[in-house]
Motif scaffolding. Structure first.
Motif, PDB file in Angstrom:
ATOM      1  N   LEU A   9      73.338 -11.530  -3.337  1.00 15.16           N
ATOM      2  CA  LEU A   9      73.251 -12.561  -2.544  1.00 15.16           C
ATOM      3  C   LEU A   9      71.689 -13.415  -3.086  1.00 15.16           C
ATOM      4  CD1 LEU A   9      74.657 -11.423   0.529  1.00 15.16           C
ATOM      5  CD2 LEU A   9      75.116 -12.919  -0.178  1.00 15.16           C
ATOM      6  N   LEU A  10      70.896 -12.916  -4.021  1.00 16.26           N
ATOM      7  CA  LEU A  10      69.625 -13.247  -4.177  1.00 16.26           C
ATOM      8  C   LEU A  10      69.947 -14.031  -5.084  1.00 16.26           C
ATOM      9  CD1 LEU A  10      67.278 -10.160  -3.646  1.00 16.26           C
ATOM     10  CD2 LEU A  10      67.460 -12.425  -2.483  1.00 16.26           C
ATOM     11  N   ARG A  11      71.136 -13.404  -6.381  1.00 18.09           N
ATOM     12  CA  ARG A  11      70.739 -15.028  -7.633  1.00 18.09           C
ATOM     13  C   ARG A  11      71.785 -15.999  -7.207  1.00 18.09           C
ATOM     14  NH1 ARG A  11      75.012 -16.344 -10.900  1.00 18.09           N
ATOM     15  NH2 ARG A  11      76.283 -15.237  -9.792  1.00 18.09           N
ATOM     16  N   LEU A  12      73.274 -15.381  -5.966  1.00 16.58           N
ATOM     17  CA  LEU A  12      73.472 -17.443  -5.809  1.00 16.58           C
ATOM     18  C   LEU A  12      72.557 -18.186  -4.889  1.00 16.58           C
ATOM     19  CD1 LEU A  12      77.026 -15.473  -3.677  1.00 16.58           C
ATOM     20  CD2 LEU A  12      76.434 -16.941  -6.140  1.00 16.58           C
ATOM     21  N   LEU A  13      70.960 -17.628  -4.878  1.00 15.55           N
ATOM     22  CA  LEU A  13      70.259 -18.417  -4.331  1.00 15.55           C
ATOM     23  C   LEU A  13      69.417 -18.644  -5.314  1.00 15.55           C
ATOM     24  CD1 LEU A  13      69.748 -16.419  -0.746  1.00 15.55           C
ATOM     25  CD2 LEU A  13      70.968 -18.905  -1.123  1.00 15.55           C
ATOM     26  N   GLY A  14      69.455 -18.542  -6.073  1.00 18.58           N
ATOM     27  CA  GLY A  14      69.326 -18.913  -7.781  1.00 18.58           C
ATOM     28  C   GLY A  14      67.860 -18.131  -8.469  1.00 18.58           C
ATOM     29  N   ALA A  15      68.005 -16.961  -7.804  1.00 21.72           N
ATOM     30  CA  ALA A  15      67.349 -16.455  -8.240  1.00 21.72           C
ATOM     31  C   ALA A  15      67.606 -15.331  -9.865  1.00 21.72           C
ATOM     32  CB  ALA A  15      66.624 -15.033  -7.667  1.00 21.72           C
ATOM     33  N   ASP A  16      66.977 -15.453 -10.656  1.00 19.29           N
ATOM     34  CA  ASP A  16      66.984 -14.952 -11.975  1.00 19.29           C
ATOM     35  C   ASP A  16      66.838 -12.919 -11.870  1.00 19.29           C
ATOM     36  OD1 ASP A  16      66.786 -16.861 -13.757  1.00 19.29           O
ATOM     37  OD2 ASP A  16      64.818 -16.516 -13.699  1.00 19.29           O
ATOM     38  N   VAL A  17      68.620 -12.529 -11.349  1.00 20.14           N
ATOM     39  CA  VAL A  17      68.322 -10.675 -11.303  1.00 20.14           C
ATOM     40  C   VAL A  17      68.495 -10.226 -12.205  1.00 20.14           C
ATOM     41  CG1 VAL A  17      69.541  -8.907  -9.976  1.00 20.14           C
ATOM     42  CG2 VAL A  17      69.320 -11.283  -8.796  1.00 20.14           C
ATOM     43  N   VAL A  18      67.157  -9.093 -13.526  1.00 19.74           N
ATOM     44  CA  VAL A  18      68.215  -8.074 -13.754  1.00 19.74           C
ATOM     45  C   VAL A  18      68.342  -6.658 -13.445  1.00 19.74           C
ATOM     46  CG1 VAL A  18      66.721  -6.876 -15.277  1.00 19.74           C
ATOM     47  CG2 VAL A  18      65.732  -9.713 -14.922  1.00 19.74           C
ATOM     48  N   ARG A  32      78.643  -9.913 -11.493  1.00 14.98           N
ATOM     49  CA  ARG A  32      78.394 -11.063 -12.045  1.00 14.98           C
ATOM     50  C   ARG A  32      76.942 -12.131 -11.983  1.00 14.98           C
ATOM     51  NH1 ARG A  32      82.013 -12.872  -8.621  1.00 14.98           N
ATOM     52  NH2 ARG A  32      83.901 -12.155  -9.961  1.00 14.98           N
ATOM     53  N   GLY A  33      77.081 -12.329 -13.349  1.00 11.87           N
ATOM     54  CA  GLY A  33      75.516 -13.549 -13.884  1.00 11.87           C
ATOM     55  C   GLY A  33      74.478 -12.444 -14.486  1.00 11.87           C
TER      56      GLY A  33
END
Length: 606
Positions: free
Chosen positions: A325-334, A363-364
């Motif tokens: 969800l944080l990635r969908l909001l624009g964060a780069d997730v490692v 994904r992503g």
């Protein structure tokens, strides 16, 4: 707007004013969470789950749309709207019809062999959490130099998110690794006590059943469906295992669990949970240290977390979904994975060689392999945390401290870090069993709340709390990030499956505390059979609709007959794969680069 000045606030929404209008079924949880986070509703507002609101409404709402606004303390007004469906003509107008259309009824009903409605307001609860996330993300974007706007979310999108793993599996290149057929826990002791069994170890599973003298072939045949029940929402293991459990009293069953390494948990009632409830918030935020990270360029409205980095050391569902969800909001997730990569990447069914379920959550994301048992790799992970904004994990209790990777350890290298732990019990229940979805459901009364009075209590085999716990984990991280922007301090945030369970059962727990029957009446949210499928009336129309015999009518004719009598209903999705071509979701469901089904983002930022 200019970035709000750093303050001494200890809650992220301290000093902000909250205004709301719309149906209480959609606004209740939002009001509760926003006030817990510090927003003020003003003297004329009643706040509470199930309560209405008389706060200065931001604008008149239509009957099915809720509207929320936050403003003050240097923030421009941030708006959110919630509705039952993204497209008003879809026929989804309440909790029952959303559960029916999005596939929640189909997945929850797999244990029984037919669609079943959840007697809790699962889609509305998830929608409320998503709305809070959208508001927090918008305010965070403002604090980072972006502009104010509006975020829209809907219960149908929340429902699709909840079933996204099951939808992904249904659209994969291959079939399920385990049979989709009726069956599953809970088990029953000789005294009639219902209980859940949990173990992630096949040796412990076998030892438990051997101690109860179950047939060897049944033990062997039962492990695979039991192991895959998290993925398939059913567990058609041999019936003789149920008979074996019924042959032993609870004391003997507890002894078998203690000697085998498996765990058992008696299904608690809602009255028991209400009596012990400590009133704690669903998450906690504890500031520490100081030191802002340098601001990146102001984020765009649709990507309010752009420029932020999240390190995720998650397993299974809860933490990976929060990071997703944080990635969908624009964060780069490692994503931090063990040497050789996450073994769940290979969990069938697959799309282009990668687990469809894994893709639904991951994904992503970027991936970095780290051996946390290695001192050198732990140093490398601390170096990565020094450059990150968020470190998120759901390791077993005590593991982070044992590895030197707890909040105090990482604060030493990054005082501005938001350290997020999504756990099982939050340390709130002494002697609690393993903190997994079904055990938390059993221990907190969810098994009773999820089914109406004429059905025996049973935790849903749909992963209700892992998903809702992931949603609330992301909500907690966003609150922590906003608090960091307002205080200049790093923040530790803790969320849990227990908090998710209490949020989901809050209306039932209130009924129990009043001395009323906490369960919903017999037949509640039970779909009606048609000649070729099922239909689900709205909750208000259900009693009248049940008087009609629709079993000889095709679904379309059955819906038309009910409409002719002024009754609202919708068709029940019986197979998640059908959502691709369902006109109620036209254009909503896509496929990712691997060919796996992907549900739409749960928010729209305007």
């Amino acid at each position: 707007m200019a970035s709000p000045a750093v303050t001494r606030t200890v809650r992220p929404l301290e000093g902000l004013h909250l205004a709301a209008s719309g149906p209480p079924g959609l606004t209740g949880l939002v009001l509760e969470h926003l006030t817990l986070l510090g927003a003020s509703t003003g003297a004329r507002t009643r706040v509470g789950r199930g309560a209405g609101t008389r706060a200065d409404p931001p604008e008149p709402g239509d009957g099915g749309t809720a509207r929320i606004a936050l403003s003050g303390r240097g923030f421009d007004r941030q708006d959110a709207s919630m509705s039952w469906a993204a497209h008003p003509a879809s026929g989804m107008t309440d909790e029952a019809t959303v559960q029916a259309a999005t596939g929640i009824m189909a997945v929850h009903g797999r244990r029984d062999g037919a669609p079943r409605g959840l007697a809790v307001d699962y889609a509305a609860t998830a929608t409320g959490v998503l709305a809070v996330q959208g508001l927090l993300a918008g305010l965070l974007a403002q604090a980072r130099g972006g502009g104010a706007g509006r975020v829209d979310t809907s219960a149908d999108r929340a429902g699709l998110l909840a079933v996204s793993q099951y939808l992904a599996a249904a659209g994969a290149d291959e079939g399920e690794a385990a049979e989709l057929a009726p069956g599953g826990p809970p088990f029953t002791s000789a005294e009639g006590l219902l209980f859940e069994l949990e173990t992630l170890d096949p040796a412990a599973w076998a030892a438990f059943w051997r101690a109860l003298r179950a047939p060897v072939e049944a033990i062997r045949a039962g492990w695979r469906p039991f192991q895959f029940r998290y993925a398939t929402a059913c567990a058609p293991f041999p019936r003789v295992l149920h008979a074996t459990a019924r042959a032993h009293n609870w004391q003997r069953i507890e002894a078998a669990a203690a000697t085998s390494g498996a765990e058992v948990c008696r299904l608690r009632t809602l009255a028991e949970r209400a009596a012990e409830h400590d009133g704690a918030a669903p998450w906690s935020l504890a500031p520490y240290g100081s030191g802002h990270r340098p601001l990146a360029a102001p984020p765009a409205a649709a990507r309010p977390l752009a420029g932020l980095t999240v390190l995720e050391a998650g397993r299974r569902i809860q933490a990976p979904l929060a990071a997703h969800l944080l990635r969908l909001l624009g964060a780069d997730v490692v994503r931090i994975e063990p040497p050789g990569g996450d073994p769940l990447r290979g969990m069938p069914p697959a799309c282009s060689g990668i687990s469809a379920r894994w893709l639904a959550l991951n994904r992503g994301k970027q991936a970095v392999e780290v051996d946390i048992k290695s001192a050198a790799d732990r140093r490398r992970l601390r170096e990565m945390a020094a450059e990150a904004d968020v470190f998120l994990h759901n390791w077993a209790p005590g593991k982070a401290a044992a590895l030197g990777l707890d909040s105090a350890d990482l604060a030493a290298v990054n005082p501005a870090l938001v350290y997020a732990y999504t756990g099982g019990w939050a340390g709130r229940i002494p002697g609690a069993p393993m903190g997994t979805d079904f055990m938390v459901q059993a221990r907190t009364g969810v098994g009773e709340a999820a089914r109406p009075q004429d059905e025996p209590p049973a935790p849903s085999l749909m992963t209700l709390l892992d998903v809702l716990g992931g949603l609330m984990g992301a909500e907690a991280v966003l609150a922590g990030l906003l608090l960091r922007e307002r205080t200049g301090a790093g923040v530790r945030v803790d969320s849990s499956l227990l908090g998710a369970a209490d949020a989901l059962t809050a209306p039932a727990l209130r009924r129990a505390r009043r001395g009323a029957d906490p369960r919903r009446p017999a037949g509640f949210r039970r779909p009606l059979r048609t000649a070729d499928g099922w239909i689900a009336p709205t909750d208000t129309c259900a009693p009248a609709a049940a008087a009609y015999d629709l079993r000889e009518l095709p679904t379309g004719d059955a819906l038309a007959q009910l409409r002719s009598h002024g009754l609202s209903a919708t068709a029940v999705t019986t197979d998640p794969a059908d959502l691709h071509h369902d006109p109620r979701f036209t254009g909503s469901i896509s496929r990712d680069a691997h060919g796996a089904p992907a549900v739409p983002d749960p928010w729209s930022f305007v």
